[in-house]
Design a protein around this motif. Structure first.
Motif, PDB file in Angstrom:
ATOM      1  N   VAL A 131       0.833  -1.207   0.000  1.00 53.64           N
ATOM      2  CA  VAL A 131       0.000   0.000   0.000  1.00 53.64           C
ATOM      3  C   VAL A 131       0.868   1.257   0.000  1.00 53.64           C
ATOM      4  O   VAL A 131       0.561   2.236  -0.692  1.00 53.64           O
ATOM      5  CB  VAL A 131      -0.954  -0.013   1.217  1.00 53.64           C
ATOM      6  N   VAL A 132       1.952   1.238   0.774  1.00 49.03           N
ATOM      7  CA  VAL A 132       2.864   2.377   0.882  1.00 49.03           C
ATOM      8  C   VAL A 132       4.291   1.870   0.677  1.00 49.03           C
ATOM      9  O   VAL A 132       4.994   1.554   1.636  1.00 49.03           O
ATOM     10  CB  VAL A 132       2.735   3.077   2.255  1.00 49.03           C
ATOM     11  N   PRO A 133       4.733   1.778  -0.580  1.00 49.88           N
ATOM     12  CA  PRO A 133       6.064   1.234  -0.834  1.00 49.88           C
ATOM     13  C   PRO A 133       7.216   2.143  -0.383  1.00 49.88           C
ATOM     14  O   PRO A 133       8.298   1.660  -0.064  1.00 49.88           O
ATOM     15  CB  PRO A 133       6.095   1.020  -2.341  1.00 49.88           C
ATOM     16  N   ASP A 134       6.976   3.460  -0.338  1.00 50.20           N
ATOM     17  CA  ASP A 134       8.036   4.400   0.045  1.00 50.20           C
ATOM     18  C   ASP A 134       8.038   4.578   1.561  1.00 50.20           C
ATOM     19  O   ASP A 134       7.126   5.180   2.136  1.00 50.20           O
ATOM     20  CB  ASP A 134       7.817   5.747  -0.653  1.00 50.20           C
ATOM     21  N   LYS A 135       9.069   4.073   2.200  1.00 46.75           N
ATOM     22  CA  LYS A 135       9.132   4.084   3.666  1.00 46.75           C
ATOM     23  C   LYS A 135       9.422   5.463   4.247  1.00 46.75           C
ATOM     24  O   LYS A 135       9.441   5.626   5.459  1.00 46.75           O
ATOM     25  CB  LYS A 135      10.139   3.045   4.156  1.00 46.75           C
ATOM     26  N   THR A 136       9.610   6.473   3.372  1.00 46.79           N
ATOM     27  CA  THR A 136       9.784   7.843   3.869  1.00 46.79           C
ATOM     28  C   THR A 136       8.467   8.629   3.843  1.00 46.79           C
ATOM     29  O   THR A 136       8.414   9.751   4.365  1.00 46.79           O
ATOM     30  CB  THR A 136      10.852   8.609   3.064  1.00 46.79           C
ATOM     31  N   ASP A 137       7.423   8.068   3.240  1.00 46.96           N
ATOM     32  CA  ASP A 137       6.122   8.741   3.205  1.00 46.96           C
ATOM     33  C   ASP A 137       5.586   8.925   4.621  1.00 46.96           C
ATOM     34  O   ASP A 137       5.816   8.090   5.502  1.00 46.96           O
ATOM     35  CB  ASP A 137       5.094   7.914   2.422  1.00 46.96           C
ATOM     36  N   LEU A 138       4.831   9.996   4.815  1.00 44.41           N
ATOM     37  CA  LEU A 138       4.190  10.242   6.103  1.00 44.41           C
ATOM     38  C   LEU A 138       2.964   9.346   6.254  1.00 44.41           C
ATOM     39  O   LEU A 138       2.105   9.301   5.363  1.00 44.41           O
ATOM     40  CB  LEU A 138       3.783  11.716   6.224  1.00 44.41           C
ATOM     41  N   LEU A 139       2.895   8.639   7.371  1.00 49.42           N
ATOM     42  CA  LEU A 139       1.749   7.799   7.709  1.00 49.42           C
ATOM     43  C   LEU A 139       1.103   8.353   8.974  1.00 49.42           C
ATOM     44  O   LEU A 139       1.799   8.652   9.949  1.00 49.42           O
ATOM     45  CB  LEU A 139       2.179   6.359   7.999  1.00 49.42           C
ATOM     46  N   VAL A 140      -0.226   8.486   8.970  1.00 50.79           N
ATOM     47  CA  VAL A 140      -0.978   8.819  10.178  1.00 50.79           C
ATOM     48  C   VAL A 140      -1.969   7.689  10.390  1.00 50.79           C
ATOM     49  O   VAL A 140      -2.833   7.433   9.553  1.00 50.79           O
ATOM     50  CB  VAL A 140      -1.718  10.174  10.052  1.00 50.79           C
ATOM     51  N   LEU A 141      -1.816   6.992  11.505  1.00 47.76           N
ATOM     52  CA  LEU A 141      -2.661   5.845  11.826  1.00 47.76           C
ATOM     53  C   LEU A 141      -3.645   6.218  12.924  1.00 47.76           C
ATOM     54  O   LEU A 141      -3.311   7.010  13.813  1.00 47.76           O
ATOM     55  CB  LEU A 141      -1.805   4.675  12.329  1.00 47.76           C
ATOM     56  N   ALA A 179      -1.212   3.103  18.111  1.00 48.83           N
ATOM     57  CA  ALA A 179       0.141   3.266  18.651  1.00 48.83           C
ATOM     58  C   ALA A 179       0.937   1.977  18.470  1.00 48.83           C
ATOM     59  O   ALA A 179       2.110   2.010  18.080  1.00 48.83           O
ATOM     60  CB  ALA A 179       0.085   3.655  20.123  1.00 48.83           C
ATOM     61  N   MET A 180       0.302   0.836  18.732  1.00 44.75           N
ATOM     62  CA  MET A 180       1.000  -0.444  18.564  1.00 44.75           C
ATOM     63  C   MET A 180       1.301  -0.710  17.092  1.00 44.75           C
ATOM     64  O   MET A 180       2.399  -1.172  16.761  1.00 44.75           O
ATOM     65  CB  MET A 180       0.192  -1.575  19.193  1.00 44.75           C
ATOM     66  N   ALA A 181       0.359  -0.392  16.210  1.00 45.73           N
ATOM     67  CA  ALA A 181       0.594  -0.577  14.778  1.00 45.73           C
ATOM     68  C   ALA A 181       1.688   0.365  14.291  1.00 45.73           C
ATOM     69  O   ALA A 181       2.558  -0.038  13.506  1.00 45.73           O
ATOM     70  CB  ALA A 181      -0.702  -0.348  13.998  1.00 45.73           C
ATOM     71  N   ALA A 182       1.677   1.609  14.760  1.00 45.81           N
ATOM     72  CA  ALA A 182       2.711   2.570  14.371  1.00 45.81           C
ATOM     73  C   ALA A 182       4.085   2.092  14.830  1.00 45.81           C
ATOM     74  O   ALA A 182       5.067   2.188  14.087  1.00 45.81           O
ATOM     75  CB  ALA A 182       2.394   3.954  14.953  1.00 45.81           C
ATOM     76  N   ASP A 183       4.155   1.572  16.031  1.00 46.44           N
ATOM     77  CA  ASP A 183       5.409   1.034  16.553  1.00 46.44           C
ATOM     78  C   ASP A 183       5.918  -0.089  15.642  1.00 46.44           C
ATOM     79  O   ASP A 183       7.100  -0.124  15.281  1.00 46.44           O
ATOM     80  CB  ASP A 183       5.185   0.529  17.977  1.00 46.44           C
ATOM     81  N   ASN A 184       5.035  -0.980  15.242  1.00 47.02           N
ATOM     82  CA  ASN A 184       5.438  -2.097  14.385  1.00 47.02           C
ATOM     83  C   ASN A 184       5.893  -1.641  13.003  1.00 47.02           C
ATOM     84  O   ASN A 184       6.901  -2.139  12.491  1.00 47.02           O
ATOM     85  CB  ASN A 184       4.316  -3.125  14.263  1.00 47.02           C
ATOM     86  N   VAL A 185       5.177  -0.706  12.373  1.00 47.15           N
ATOM     87  CA  VAL A 185       5.605  -0.287  11.034  1.00 47.15           C
ATOM     88  C   VAL A 185       6.912   0.506  11.107  1.00 47.15           C
ATOM     89  O   VAL A 185       7.713   0.450  10.175  1.00 47.15           O
ATOM     90  CB  VAL A 185       4.505   0.444  10.224  1.00 47.15           C
ATOM     91  N   GLN A 186       7.144   1.186  12.217  1.00 51.26           N
ATOM     92  CA  GLN A 186       8.450   1.836  12.396  1.00 51.26           C
ATOM     93  C   GLN A 186       9.552   0.776  12.460  1.00 51.26           C
ATOM     94  O   GLN A 186      10.625   0.951  11.880  1.00 51.26           O
ATOM     95  CB  GLN A 186       8.464   2.690  13.674  1.00 51.26           C
ATOM     96  N   LYS A 187       9.279  -0.328  13.136  1.00 50.01           N
ATOM     97  CA  LYS A 187      10.256  -1.414  13.216  1.00 50.01           C
ATOM     98  C   LYS A 187      10.510  -2.025  11.841  1.00 50.01           C
ATOM     99  O   LYS A 187      11.563  -2.621  11.611  1.00 50.01           O
ATOM    100  CB  LYS A 187       9.777  -2.499  14.187  1.00 50.01           C
ATOM    101  N   MET A 188       9.561  -1.857  10.914  1.00 47.52           N
ATOM    102  CA  MET A 188       9.710  -2.363   9.553  1.00 47.52           C
ATOM    103  C   MET A 188      10.463  -1.372   8.655  1.00 47.52           C
ATOM    104  O   MET A 188      10.647  -1.643   7.481  1.00 47.52           O
ATOM    105  CB  MET A 188       8.333  -2.665   8.955  1.00 47.52           C
TER     106      MET A 188
END
Length: 130
Positions: free
Chosen positions: A73-83, A92-101
Motif C-alpha cells: 500500500v505504501v512502498p516508500d518508507k519515507t512517506d508520512l503515515l498517520v494511523l 500506537a502499537m501498529a505505528a510502533d510495528n511499522v516503524q520497526k519495519m
C-alpha cells in the motif's frame, strides 16, 4: 458506545509502544487534509468498525493485516503515515510495528475516532449493499 476495560498487561504494552511513537491531534490531521498535504491516513480498526463509519480521507488497513500489507500500500518508507483506531491504543502499537519495519515518518492520531467524533470532524459511512 460501551467503553472497553483494558487489561493491565495490554495497557503496559501500549504505554511502552507510545514511548516510541509520536502522536498528532485530530485537529492537526484535519488541517493536513484540508491543505491537501501528502500523507497516508490509515484506519487500523476492524472491518466492522470501519463499516460503521470512518474519518473522511482515511483508507482502511486493519491492525490484523497492516504489517503484512503495508509495503504494498505504501512502498516508500519515507512517506508520512498517520494511523488511527478507536481510541489511540491499537494505532500506537501498529505505528510502533511499522516503524520497526523501516517506516520513519509515522504518527498515531491521539484519541482515535472517538476523539475525532467528539470534535465533530468529518466522517464517511461505507454504504453496504442491501
Amino acid at each position: 458506545m460501551n467503553e472497553k476495560k483494558h487489561s493491565e498487561a495490554f495497557v503496559r504494552l501500549v504505554d511502552e509502544a507510545k514511548t516510541r511513537v509520536k502522536e498528532i491531534s485530530p485537529e492537526d490531521v484535519l488541517s493536513m487534509l484540508n491543505r491537501k498535504e501528502p500523507f497516508h491516513f490509515l484506519d487500523v480498526r476492524e472491518d466492522h468498525e470501519w463499516n460503521e463509519g470512518h474519518a473522511s480521507g482515511a483508507i482502511h488497513l486493519g491492525r490484523g493485516i497492516i504489517e503484512r500489507d503495508i509495503e504494498q500500500v505504501v512502498p516508500d518508507k519515507t512517506d508520512l503515515l498517520v494511523l488511527y483506531c478507536g481510541g489511540g491504543f491499537r494505532s500506537a502499537m501498529a505505528a510502533d510495528n511499522v516503524q520497526k519495519m523501516g517506516y520513519n515518518n509515522v504518527l498515531s492520531m491521539a484519541g482515535g475516532i472517538r476523539l475525532w467524533r467528539e470534535k465533530g470532524l468529518p466522517e464517511d459511512s461505507k454504504v453496504l449493499p442491501p
